[in-house]
Design an enzyme around this catalytic site. Structure first.
Site, mmCIF file in Angstrom:
data_model
loop_
_atom_site.group_PDB
_atom_site.id
_atom_site.type_symbol
_atom_site.label_atom_id
_atom_site.label_comp_id
_atom_site.label_asym_id
_atom_site.label_seq_id
_atom_site.Cartn_x
_atom_site.Cartn_y
_atom_site.Cartn_z
ATOM 1 C CD GLU A 296 -2.824 -1.163 2.447
ATOM 2 O OE1 GLU A 296 -2.765 -0.210 3.254
ATOM 3 O OE2 GLU A 296 -3.615 -2.124 2.584
ATOM 4 C CG HIS A 319 -5.866 0.174 4.990
ATOM 5 N ND1 HIS A 319 -4.775 -0.648 5.089
ATOM 6 C CD2 HIS A 319 -6.529 0.046 6.155
ATOM 7 C CE1 HIS A 319 -4.772 -1.227 6.288
ATOM 8 N NE2 HIS A 319 -5.821 -0.826 6.949
HETATM 9 N N1 LIG Z 1 -9.279 -2.205 6.870
HETATM 10 C C1 LIG Z 1 -9.171 -1.575 8.007
HETATM 11 O O1 LIG Z 1 -9.156 -0.326 8.058
HETATM 12 C C2 LIG Z 1 -9.091 -2.356 9.276
HETATM 13 C C3 LIG Z 1 -8.555 -3.619 9.288
HETATM 14 N N2 LIG Z 1 -8.496 -4.323 10.460
HETATM 15 C C4 LIG Z 1 -7.945 -5.673 10.411
HETATM 16 O O2 LIG Z 1 -8.991 -6.578 10.778
HETATM 17 C C5 LIG Z 1 -8.443 -7.593 11.618
HETATM 18 C C6 LIG Z 1 -9.529 -8.170 12.504
HETATM 19 O O3 LIG Z 1 -9.934 -7.162 13.399
HETATM 20 P P1 LIG Z 1 -10.731 -7.583 14.719
HETATM 21 O O4 LIG Z 1 -11.982 -8.295 14.354
HETATM 22 O O5 LIG Z 1 -10.803 -6.397 15.586
HETATM 23 O O6 LIG Z 1 -9.690 -8.613 15.352
HETATM 24 P P2 LIG Z 1 -9.996 -9.710 16.451
HETATM 25 O O7 LIG Z 1 -8.656 -10.139 16.962
HETATM 26 O O8 LIG Z 1 -11.045 -9.233 17.385
HETATM 27 O O9 LIG Z 1 -10.647 -10.919 15.614
HETATM 28 C C7 LIG Z 1 -9.879 -11.697 14.729
HETATM 29 C C8 LIG Z 1 -10.478 -13.091 14.746
HETATM 30 O O10 LIG Z 1 -9.845 -13.867 13.731
HETATM 31 C C9 LIG Z 1 -9.641 -15.166 14.246
HETATM 32 N N3 LIG Z 1 -8.608 -15.848 13.452
HETATM 33 C C10 LIG Z 1 -7.275 -15.700 13.523
HETATM 34 N N4 LIG Z 1 -6.674 -16.500 12.609
HETATM 35 C C11 LIG Z 1 -7.672 -17.146 11.931
HETATM 36 C C12 LIG Z 1 -7.710 -18.101 10.877
HETATM 37 N N5 LIG Z 1 -6.586 -18.551 10.325
HETATM 38 N N6 LIG Z 1 -8.917 -18.535 10.436
HETATM 39 C C13 LIG Z 1 -10.062 -18.080 11.010
HETATM 40 N N7 LIG Z 1 -10.097 -17.187 12.028
HETATM 41 C C14 LIG Z 1 -8.906 -16.723 12.477
HETATM 42 C C15 LIG Z 1 -9.253 -14.947 15.684
HETATM 43 O O11 LIG Z 1 -9.433 -16.123 16.444
HETATM 44 C C16 LIG Z 1 -10.217 -13.815 16.077
HETATM 45 O O12 LIG Z 1 -11.422 -14.332 16.590
HETATM 46 C C17 LIG Z 1 -7.333 -6.865 12.390
HETATM 47 O O13 LIG Z 1 -6.323 -7.782 12.819
HETATM 48 C C18 LIG Z 1 -6.783 -5.901 11.364
HETATM 49 O O14 LIG Z 1 -5.718 -6.518 10.685
HETATM 50 C C19 LIG Z 1 -8.978 -3.833 11.648
HETATM 51 C C20 LIG Z 1 -9.499 -2.560 11.684
HETATM 52 C C21 LIG Z 1 -9.545 -1.710 10.516
HETATM 53 O O1 LIG Z 2 -7.047 -0.869 12.699
HETATM 54 C C1 LIG Z 2 -6.373 -1.478 11.825
HETATM 55 O O2 LIG Z 2 -5.719 -2.514 12.031
HETATM 56 C C2 LIG Z 2 -6.350 -0.919 10.488
HETATM 57 O O3 LIG Z 2 -6.009 -1.613 9.548
HETATM 58 C C3 LIG Z 2 -6.698 0.528 10.322
HETATM 59 O O4 LIG Z 2 -5.609 1.061 9.587
HETATM 60 P P1 LIG Z 2 -5.350 2.640 9.538
HETATM 61 O O5 LIG Z 2 -5.345 3.145 10.961
HETATM 62 O O6 LIG Z 2 -6.504 3.208 8.755
HETATM 63 O O7 LIG Z 2 -4.025 2.750 8.871
#
Ligand SMILES: NC(=O)C1=CN([C@@H]2O[C@H](COP(=O)(O)OP(=O)(O)OC[C@H]3O[C@@H](n4cnc5c(N)ncnc54)[C@H](O)[C@@H]3O)[C@@H](O)[C@H]2O)C=CC1
Ligand SMILES: O=C(O)C(=O)COP(=O)(O)O
Length: 436
Positions: A296, A319
């Site tokens: 990115e 993102h």
């Molecule tokens: N696009 C964006 O702006 C954002 C992206 N994210 C991403 O989203 C991810 C998830 O966020 P949350 O739900 O808050 O995290 P979280 O940690 O609450 O949930 C992640 C879930 O995935 C499960 N998991 C881990 N490995 C796995 C696998 N191989 N197969 C199936 N399940 C699996 C875990 O057991 C957990 O329940 C973050 O780690 C981050 O990388 C988060 C916030 C914003």
């Molecule tokens: O909360 C996360 O893990 C995200 O991916 C959000 O990413 P950003 O803060 O928008 O760069």
């Protein structure tokens, strides 16, 4: 690269006084003597002004950059920095950390902490903080919106209208009510999405690698393959890890129903984008919404490329899953508060790679922090140092991980530099600070 101190006119509209949560969390610091030396804070990737405001209120020196930095740039910049704030782009590697001799703490102003070498930080006595759920609702709402947009081919027909084409058709367009949403990763985002999707009349199935409570009428699946082969919409909400790298490739996409949709707002390493593009162009998949990419850009601007560009019924976003004013303000407040508490009181509550400790302030006491390798005898040796100097220990809390011990000690007299050096020179010591 825009840099320099934030100025009032450059700030987005934020509350003029610190937010209530921060006020409550930081009020006890008023009794603690201020830091003996200036505290330098480097904030990257446009961390929200709420965080800047809180640091400046503490008298910390803040440098705010709108972009992420490369490893080389960061190694240079981090030399005299005490606190660094990043988001999902900037990689804080072992090499960077070995260059950061003054670094006291790292704040990930987001959820993911995969961009930091957590073990290296731990072994160097540097706690890492994040905001575990402040932007999760923002992601869940984006996915719900994209499910409807994909199901009605909204972006393609809207593009047509913008280009003067009237493309009215019901072919291949469906209600989402009664359709099946497959959630991979049923954590903070996945579980919220489950509730929102059911409120729209969708059936929800999910797969997680740990036992989780199914919310509402959602159904756990025994395997990823079960989700892929039964869902009309598959959405990914897993962390970046060796296990999730390319977890959705050509083979997995083939298991998905013809005309199904794939959504990914987790991490760019989770989906093989070339395989996805091929499947969209062949017509096997009905559409996709992608918010994260293997590589990115480090800043806003032109030149972004992905194999998905110009694929049919494909929503591409930069993102932005967590990019709402509400989420960023909450994250700024939450992470800045944790970092200020660390610097001012040694609190590691909510650190992701450290024992979570907090010791209330007691007047007429002096506080020393020590991080050491987790081996026998350290506590005895440190207490011998105090005892041999007629220093009475008023409070002492030790927390450990497999690799380190973190010790907060309150003593009855000012700790001299000589005492600090005696503690710091113990072989297992990794970092020792006299707080006040
Ligand atoms: N696009 C964006 O702006 C954002 C992206 N994210 C991403 O989203 C991810 C998830 O966020 P949350 O739900 O808050 O995290 P979280 O940690 O609450 O949930 C992640 C879930 O995935 C499960 N998991 C881990 N490995 C796995 C696998 N191989 N197969 C199936 N399940 C699996 C875990 O057991 C957990 O329940 C973050 O780690 C981050 O990388 C988060 C916030 C914003
Ligand atoms: O909360 C996360 O893990 C995200 O991916 C959000 O990413 P950003 O803060 O928008 O760069």
């Amino acid at each position: 690269m825009n840099s320099g101190k934030s100025s009032p006119q450059s700030r987005s509209p934020v509350c003029s006084s610190p937010p209530k949560y921060a006020e409550m969390e930081l009020q006890h610091l008023e009794r603690i003597p201020p830091p003996k030396h200036p505290v330098k804070v480097l904030l990257l990737e446009n961390v929200h002004q709420t965080g800047v405001l809180l640091f400046e209120k503490e008298g910390f020196q803040v440098e705010l950059l709108k972009t992420s930095l490369t490893e080389e740039e960061l190694m240079e910049k981090i030399r005299d920095v005490h606190v660094i704030g990043i988001r999902s782009k900037t990689k804080v590697t072992k090499r960077v950390l070995e260059n950061a001799s003054k670094l006291l703490a790292i704040g990930c102003f987001c959820i993911g902490t995969d961009q930091v070498d957590l073990e290296a930080a731990e072994r160097l006595g540097i706690p890492v903080f994040n905001s575990p759920f402040a932007n999760t609702r923002s992601v869940a709402e984006l996915i719900i919106a994209e499910i409807v947009c994909l199901s009605r081919k909204l972006f393609d027909v809207s593009k047509g209208c913008h280009e003067g084409q009237w493309l009215k058709s019901a072919v291949g367009c469906h209600e989402i009510r009664g359709k099946t949403l497959g959630i991979v990763g049923y954590g903070h985002i996945g579980s919220q999405l489950s509730v929102l999707a059911e409120s729209q009349g969708m059936n929800v199935i999910f797969y997680d690698i740990i036992p989780v409570l199914p919310l509402g009428n959602s159904t756990p699946c025994k395997s990823l393959e079960e989700v892929l082969s039964n869902a009309d919409f598959v959405t990914l909400h897993v962390p970046k890890s060796p296990q999730t790298e390319n977890m959705i490739g050509q083979q997995q996409i083939k298991l998905m129903k013809k005309g199904a949709y794939l959504l990914n707002a987790s991490r760019g390493t989770v989906v093989d984008l070339q395989a996805l593009a091929d499947s969209l162009r062949s017509g096997h998949l009905g559409g996709a919404a992608i918010d994260v990419y293997p590589k990115e850009p480090k800043a806003n601007g032109s030149g972004f490329e992905t194999p998905l560009q110009h694929c049919p019924n494909t929503i591409l976003t930069p993102h932005i899953g967590g990019s709402t004013e509400e989420a960023q303000q909450m994250i700024g407040e939450e992470v800045a508060t944790a970092l200020i508490k660390l610097v001012r009181s040694g609190s590691t509550v909510n650190a992701v790679n450290f024992p979570n400790l907090e010791v209330p302030f007691t007047s007429s006491s002096h506080r020393i922090l020590n991080v050491h390798r987790n081996v026998p005898g350290v506590l005895r040796d440190i207490n011998d140092i105090f005892a041999s100097r007629d220093t009475n220990v008023k409070a002492q809390v030790l927390g450990t991980t497999a690799d380190i011990g973190y010790l907060i000690v309150d003593v009855d007299k000012e700790t001299s530099e000589e005492v600090k050096e005696a503690i710091a020179s113990l072989k297992p010591s990794l970092r020792t600070r006299i707080l006040y």
